[in-house]
Enzyme design. Structure first.
Site, mmCIF file in Angstrom:
data_model
loop_
_atom_site.group_PDB
_atom_site.id
_atom_site.type_symbol
_atom_site.label_atom_id
_atom_site.label_comp_id
_atom_site.label_asym_id
_atom_site.label_seq_id
_atom_site.Cartn_x
_atom_site.Cartn_y
_atom_site.Cartn_z
ATOM 1 N N HIS A 62 26.578 -1.136 9.040
ATOM 2 C CA HIS A 62 27.921 -0.681 8.636
ATOM 3 C C HIS A 62 28.453 0.445 9.516
ATOM 4 O O HIS A 62 29.626 0.793 9.416
ATOM 5 C CB HIS A 62 27.892 -0.224 7.175
ATOM 6 C CG HIS A 62 27.560 -1.333 6.218
ATOM 7 N ND1 HIS A 62 28.345 -2.453 6.076
ATOM 8 C CD2 HIS A 62 26.512 -1.506 5.370
ATOM 9 C CE1 HIS A 62 27.806 -3.266 5.176
ATOM 10 N NE2 HIS A 62 26.692 -2.720 4.732
ATOM 11 N N GLU A 171 18.906 -7.956 -1.360
ATOM 12 C CA GLU A 171 20.262 -7.608 -1.793
ATOM 13 C C GLU A 171 20.934 -8.744 -2.554
ATOM 14 O O GLU A 171 22.157 -8.720 -2.725
ATOM 15 C CB GLU A 171 21.117 -7.239 -0.567
ATOM 16 C CG GLU A 171 20.445 -6.238 0.362
ATOM 17 C CD GLU A 171 21.383 -5.636 1.373
ATOM 18 O OE1 GLU A 171 22.112 -4.713 1.023
ATOM 19 O OE2 GLU A 171 21.381 -6.105 2.528
ATOM 20 N N ASP A 197 24.946 -4.120 -2.634
ATOM 21 C CA ASP A 197 25.094 -5.563 -2.397
ATOM 22 C C ASP A 197 24.466 -6.364 -3.525
ATOM 23 O O ASP A 197 25.008 -7.418 -3.912
ATOM 24 C CB ASP A 197 24.461 -5.947 -1.051
ATOM 25 C CG ASP A 197 25.464 -5.797 0.083
ATOM 26 O OD1 ASP A 197 26.591 -6.293 -0.069
ATOM 27 O OD2 ASP A 197 25.136 -5.160 1.087
HETATM 28 C C1 3PY Z 1 23.294 -1.697 -0.424
HETATM 29 O O1 3PY Z 1 23.196 -1.000 -1.439
HETATM 30 O O2 3PY Z 1 23.824 -2.809 -0.390
HETATM 31 C C2 3PY Z 1 22.765 -1.194 0.812
HETATM 32 O O3 3PY Z 1 22.763 -1.873 1.807
HETATM 33 C C3 3PY Z 1 22.230 0.185 0.757
HETATM 34 O O4 3PY Z 1 21.385 0.470 1.672
HETATM 35 MG MG MG Z 2 23.737 -3.710 1.626
#
Ligand code: 3PY
Ligand code: MG
Length: 276
Positions: A62, A171, A197
């Site tokens: 990001h 995620e 995510d």
């Molecule tokens: C998320 O929370 O999606 C992340 O990638 C945090 O590191």
């Molecule tokens: Mg993430």
């Protein structure tokens, strides 16, 4: 040409560009505390070190650093003694390791097969007869990691194969389902749960404090710890850190931009909260 002696006397031996402390720490038992840093500033990396964090995660998922800036961020980490991890996409693993990261952290790993492929990308092929996991990392010793050749050859390939860490990120609900299998892949050193995510992919937008998301995080953390691997979670405050530690996590990462924004908001007299 004869080298003239310096009035400074002999210089200390130049240190290895690679900091090799991460993998053994992930495979140990202690807790590690670090900071995601998506802002492409060597000063922030230095500040994270001076503040006492164990590691910095240069965020190339990001954040905006290109590979040249990433190399400078890695230099800032080496100069100040903080362990540098780079969050990057699969295709960037080779250049990121060549630039001298101690480990990489790859987002959105949903299956053990994907984790296995990443583990192979991390490792140089072993010499005939040597045991160890399979690898197909391309070799060159002209890189910063190999000291531009000063620390190249088998010493570098062995050091890299033994010491560079792979952290994969869970995620999605699919990844939570097979968290144990992902963690059990040889060559995976830690599994990091991304709550933001995970919450989005579970249909809860960014409300990761909601019970179903917290239950999924607990399930993933416990599965990773059961597989004998280090579990980590993005952790913005102490209360969350204690909860995740109670489930077996021991790798915690806060976010530099969140901390800076909260400090700015507080200074502007607008309260201030940690958000990601
Ligand atoms: C998320 O929370 O999606 C992340 O990638 C945090 O590191
Ligand atoms: Mg993430």
């Amino acid at each position: 040409m004869q080298a003239t002696s310096s009035p400074l006397g002999p210089a200390p031996a130049p240190g290895l560009p690679l900091d090799t402390r991460l993998r053994p720490a992930l495979r140990g038992t202690g807790s590690l505390h670090g900071l995601f840093c998506g802002l492409p500033s060597p000063a922030l990396v230095e500040m994270a070190a001076f503040a006492g964090f164990d590691f910095v995660v240069i965020d190339n998922e990001h954040g905006t650093a290109g590979i040249e800036t990433t190399e400078h961020l890695l230099r800032a980490a080496r100069a100040t003694g903080i362990v540098p991890i780079v969050r990057c996409f699969e295709a960037d693993i080779a250049r990121t390791l060549d630039a001298g990261a101690s480990g990489v952290k790859v987002p959105m790993v949903n299956t053990p097969e994907h984790a296995q492929r990443l583990a192979e990308r991390m490792r140089y092929p072993r010499p005939a007869g040597q045991m160890g996991s399979r690898g197909w990392r391309g070799s060159a010793f002209s890189t910063r990691a190999a000291g531009y050749g000063a620390f190249g050859g088998p010493a570098h390939t062995d050091r890299s194969n033994e010491s560079l860490a792979l952290i994969v990120m869970i995620e999605t609900p699919e990844a939570v389902e097979c968290a144990h299998e992902i963690a059990a892949v040889e060559g995976v050193d830690a599994v990091f749960i991304g709550p933001n995510d995970l919450s989005h992919t579970m249909g809860h937008e960014n409300r990761w404090q909601e019970a179903p998301v917290q239950r999924a995080i607990e399930r993933a953390v416990r599965a990773v710890a059961d597989a004998g691997k280090c579990a980590g979670v993005l952790t913005l405050d102490d209360e969350a850190r204690q909860r995740y530690a109670g489930w077996g996590a021991r790798y915690f990462a806060n976010v530099a931009s969140s901390l800076v924004m909260r400090a700015f908001e507080q200074a502007a007299g607008r309260g201030g909260a940690l958000r990601y």
